[in-house]
Design an enzyme around this catalytic site. Structure first.
Site, short mmCIF file in Angstrom:
data_model
loop_
_atom_site.label_atom_id
_atom_site.label_comp_id
_atom_site.label_asym_id
_atom_site.label_seq_id
_atom_site.Cartn_x
_atom_site.Cartn_y
_atom_site.Cartn_z
N HIS A 11 0.82 -1.23 0.00
CA HIS A 11 0.00 0.00 0.00
C HIS A 11 0.85 1.27 0.00
O HIS A 11 0.60 2.20 -0.77
CB HIS A 11 -0.95 -0.01 1.19
CG HIS A 11 -1.82 -1.22 1.18
ND1 HIS A 11 -2.64 -1.53 0.13
CD2 HIS A 11 -1.96 -2.23 2.08
CE1 HIS A 11 -3.27 -2.67 0.38
NE2 HIS A 11 -2.87 -3.12 1.54
N ASP A 34 10.05 -5.94 -4.91
CA ASP A 34 9.21 -6.51 -3.85
C ASP A 34 9.47 -8.01 -3.76
O ASP A 34 9.58 -8.69 -4.78
CB ASP A 34 7.71 -6.26 -4.09
CG ASP A 34 6.91 -6.45 -2.81
OD1 ASP A 34 6.36 -5.47 -2.28
OD2 ASP A 34 6.87 -7.60 -2.28
N CYS A 44 -8.00 -5.95 4.75
CA CYS A 44 -9.33 -5.73 5.32
C CYS A 44 -10.36 -6.67 4.71
O CYS A 44 -11.41 -6.92 5.30
CB CYS A 44 -9.77 -4.29 5.11
SG CYS A 44 -9.73 -3.82 3.38
C1 FAD Z 1 -5.97 -8.92 8.04
C2 FAD Z 1 -5.62 -7.46 7.97
C3 FAD Z 1 -6.63 -6.51 7.92
C4 FAD Z 1 -6.31 -5.15 7.88
N1 FAD Z 1 -7.33 -4.23 7.81
C5 FAD Z 1 -7.04 -2.91 7.75
C6 FAD Z 1 -8.09 -1.96 7.62
O1 FAD Z 1 -9.27 -2.30 7.53
N2 FAD Z 1 -7.75 -0.65 7.58
C7 FAD Z 1 -6.45 -0.23 7.65
O2 FAD Z 1 -6.19 0.99 7.59
N3 FAD Z 1 -5.44 -1.11 7.77
C8 FAD Z 1 -5.72 -2.45 7.82
N4 FAD Z 1 -4.70 -3.36 7.94
C9 FAD Z 1 -3.32 -2.87 8.09
C10 FAD Z 1 -2.72 -2.60 6.72
O3 FAD Z 1 -2.83 -3.74 5.91
C11 FAD Z 1 -1.25 -2.21 6.86
O4 FAD Z 1 -1.17 -1.05 7.65
C12 FAD Z 1 -0.68 -1.95 5.48
O5 FAD Z 1 -0.57 -3.18 4.79
C13 FAD Z 1 0.69 -1.29 5.52
O6 FAD Z 1 1.13 -1.14 4.21
P1 FAD Z 1 2.68 -1.07 3.87
O7 FAD Z 1 2.76 -0.98 2.37
O8 FAD Z 1 3.35 -0.04 4.68
O9 FAD Z 1 3.29 -2.44 4.38
P2 FAD Z 1 3.02 -3.96 4.01
O10 FAD Z 1 1.61 -4.16 3.63
O11 FAD Z 1 3.57 -4.75 5.12
O12 FAD Z 1 3.91 -4.19 2.71
C14 FAD Z 1 5.30 -4.24 2.72
C15 FAD Z 1 5.80 -4.70 1.37
O13 FAD Z 1 7.23 -4.71 1.40
C16 FAD Z 1 7.70 -5.92 0.81
N5 FAD Z 1 9.02 -6.17 1.40
C17 FAD Z 1 9.33 -6.28 2.72
N6 FAD Z 1 10.66 -6.47 2.88
C18 FAD Z 1 11.21 -6.49 1.64
C19 FAD Z 1 12.54 -6.65 1.14
N7 FAD Z 1 13.58 -6.82 1.96
N8 FAD Z 1 12.73 -6.64 -0.20
C20 FAD Z 1 11.67 -6.47 -1.05
N9 FAD Z 1 10.40 -6.31 -0.63
C21 FAD Z 1 10.17 -6.31 0.69
C22 FAD Z 1 6.63 -6.95 1.17
O14 FAD Z 1 6.65 -8.06 0.28
C23 FAD Z 1 5.35 -6.13 1.02
O15 FAD Z 1 4.83 -6.16 -0.28
C24 FAD Z 1 -4.97 -4.74 7.93
C25 FAD Z 1 -3.96 -5.70 7.96
C26 FAD Z 1 -4.27 -7.04 7.96
C27 FAD Z 1 -3.18 -8.08 7.95
#
Ligand code: FAD
Ligand code: NAI
Length: 460
Positions: A11, A34, A44
């Site tokens: 995200h 990624d 969600c």
């Molecule tokens: C079941 C569930 C329900 C949720 N519901 C909600 C909701 O209703 N509302 C809400 O606001 N939030 C919700 N969340 C929380 C939300 O999903 C997270 O806050 C959000 O995913 C954060 O996004 P991000 O991109 O920062 O991190 P992440 O989603 O953790 O993505 C990190 C990315 O980095 C990649 N990555 C990591 N390390 C490396 C590396 N060394 N090299 C290459 N790639 C790497 C991973 O593969 C991944 O694609 C929910 C989470 C879950 C699990």
């Protein structure tokens, strides 16, 4: 041309990459790595998919390698970044999980997110090196990725004998999944170390509404219990807490997220929970290195300080801020900060909150008071679809500034919380809120609506 490398394209990463390319695409080459095979899975939707409230997972993705490439990025999936040389400005990647590759950068953006917390429970282990959080014990499930929900669904479909499910953690993921499993006819127990649910988001009287809601649907609550062991002969058979033993066929662990910041390698300043410490421009302590989403801190307006709040909404917004700062010509865009606004809907009970609960406000040292009100959403003469709404506003007795709000109802009251989010951000006082122009139409609300009434009722 400047080269921006983005590590992680869920995200936060997706929002950031799209914004850089849409706004400053002519000035920047964007390279994305990624480690996963898919991006933009909406967690969600996991409970809705497991509980068969939606027909399938297809609509739970809104971006792909192809869509980012169409926007102009070079995207490598299944490609973990293994280390970063901050002096040479290079990332070291395992392309397709096989081939070593070095990519130079002018600016680096970490969007590496978070991983599920694994508490010290005997028998709960992740297969070493497994990036999909696969447990060594069969039917012990972590819930974060698309693959995790797919695995749970495949197991439930293939093994009708999985009848008793324990969910550890009564936070947002835990209560959503409890509903999902109950909808499938499973015998569900929710265990939490504290003596209530949703404790991070609501004061006790609101958590009690959710507790009753879960119990009314036959979900067993085992709160105030510490899980000590998960046992079984190759697969889950028992969950043992400091108070009880539960015979179960599946255990789901949902006790929160930990920021994924291993690539900082001790060189980037971290927050107390290990998140990359960033300023309002999303800059880390190393020049030209930014961090966004769940791997980074946020500025929390309710506490007036840095904090950690893992939400997709924060991931997207921090991604936009970093894009404008890293991609632009020295433009400086600062985040407005966040309030941790959130919402949940379990069966027909809807709850939303923002800012601080009373308990948290006191913990953060505020001289906090509350004002509460309960009323129907619409005038009494509206005889159908007119439910009770409960609201609680937390404010600072000294400055009068609003610190938090919680609302619960069977009505869709979600939009009301945005008003409080902005009020906290802009430091609105409880007296100012009492006189704020709030429209009236009987189809929607009352002339003396519960927001105005709660604010007018503030006594202290
Ligand atoms: C079941 C569930 C329900 C949720 N519901 C909600 C909701 O209703 N509302 C809400 O606001 N939030 C919700 N969340 C929380 C939300 O999903 C997270 O806050 C959000 O995913 C954060 O996004 P991000 O991109 O920062 O991190 P992440 O989603 O953790 O993505 C990190 C990315 O980095 C990649 N990555 C990591 N390390 C490396 C590396 N060394 N090299 C290459 N790639 C790497 C991973 O593969 C991944 O694609 C929910 C989470 C879950 C699990
Ligand atoms: N509707 C929404 O906005 C949603 C948001 N999310 C976000 O995703 C993140 C992760 O969600 P969750 O894992 O549900 O975290 P959470 O922080 O919401 O809840 C974790 C729960 O686990 C409990 N806990 C902690 N350690 C424990 C232990 N050892 N044993 C038993 N219980 C323990 C806590 O008391 C808490 O109730 C959160 O930031 C959450 O806000 C997740 C789902 C929905």
């Amino acid at each position: 041309m400047s080269k921006i490398v983005v590590v992680g394209a869920n995200h936060a990463g997706t929002a950031c990459v799209n914004k850089i390319l849409a706004t400053y695409g002519d000035k920047n080459e964007v390279v994305v790595f990624d480690q996963n095979s898919n991006i933009s899975f909406l967690g969600c939707g996991m409970a809705l998919w497991i509980g068969k409230q939606i027909s399938g997972p297809e609509g739970l993705f809104y971006a792909s390698k192809e869509s980012l490439e169409e926007a102009g990025a070079k995207v490598y999936m299944n490609s973990p970044v293994e280390s970063v040389d901050y002096d040479k400005k290079e990332v070291h990647v395992l392309l397709d999980g096989k081939t070593k590759h070095v990519e130079s950068y002018d600016k680096l953006i970490f969007a590496t997110g978070s991983t599920p917390i694994l508490p010290p429970i005997k028998g709960a282990e992740i297969v070493p090196g497994n990036r999909e959080f696969k447990a060594t014990l069969e039917n012990l499930q972590f819930v974060k990725l698309y693959q995790n929900s797919e695995e749970v669904i495949n197991k439930l479909n293939a093994n009708p004998d999985i009848k008793r499910v324990a969910v550890v953690g009564a936070g947002y993921i835990g209560v959503e999944l409890a509903e999902a499993f109950e909808r499938l006819g499973k015998e569900v127990t929710v265990v939490d170390i504290v003596d209530t649910c949703l404790a991070g988001y609501y004061d006790p009287e609101f958590s009690d509404l959710m507790k009753k809601n879960l119990e009314d649907h036959g979900i067993k609550l085992a709160f105030g219990q510490k899980v000590e062991a998960i046992e079984g002969d190759g697969k889950v058979e028992r969950l043992i807490t400091d108070k009880e033993t539960f015979d179960v066929d599946m255990v789901v662990l949902a006790v929160g997220f930990r920021p994924n910041t291993a690539l900082g390698d001790g060189k980037i300043e971290l927050f107390r929970n290990g998140a990359f410490l960033v300023n309002k421009k999303q800059e880390t302590s190393i020049k030209d290195v930014y961090a966004i989403g769940d791997c980074a801190t946020v500025y929390d307006n309710a506490v007036g300080d840095t904090n950690y709040i893992a939400l997709a909404s924060n991931a997207v917004r921090t991604g936009l801020v970093a894009a404008l700062n890293a991609g632009g010509n020295g433009d400086v865009v600062e985040s407005a900060g966040v309030q941790g606004s959130n919402g949940i809907c379990i069966y027909d009970l809807k709850m939303v909150s923002t800012g601080l609960t009373l308990e948290k406000a006191k913990r953060f040292g505020y001289n906090a008071a509350v004002t509460e009100y309960t009323d129907l959403q619409k005038p009494e003469f509206i005889e159908h679809d007119n439910h009770e709404v409960k609201i609680k506003i937390v404010y600072d007795k000294d400055s009068r500034v609003i610190l938090g709000a919680q609302i619960a109802s069977k009505e869709d009251i979600s939009m009301g919380i945005h008003l409080f989010s902005l009020a906290i951000q802009e430091k609105v006082t409880i007296e100012k809120l009492a006189l704020t122009d709030i429209f009236f139409l009987p189809h929607f609300n009352k002339p003396y609506n519960y927001i105005t009434m709660a604010a007018l009722s503030a006594k202290e």
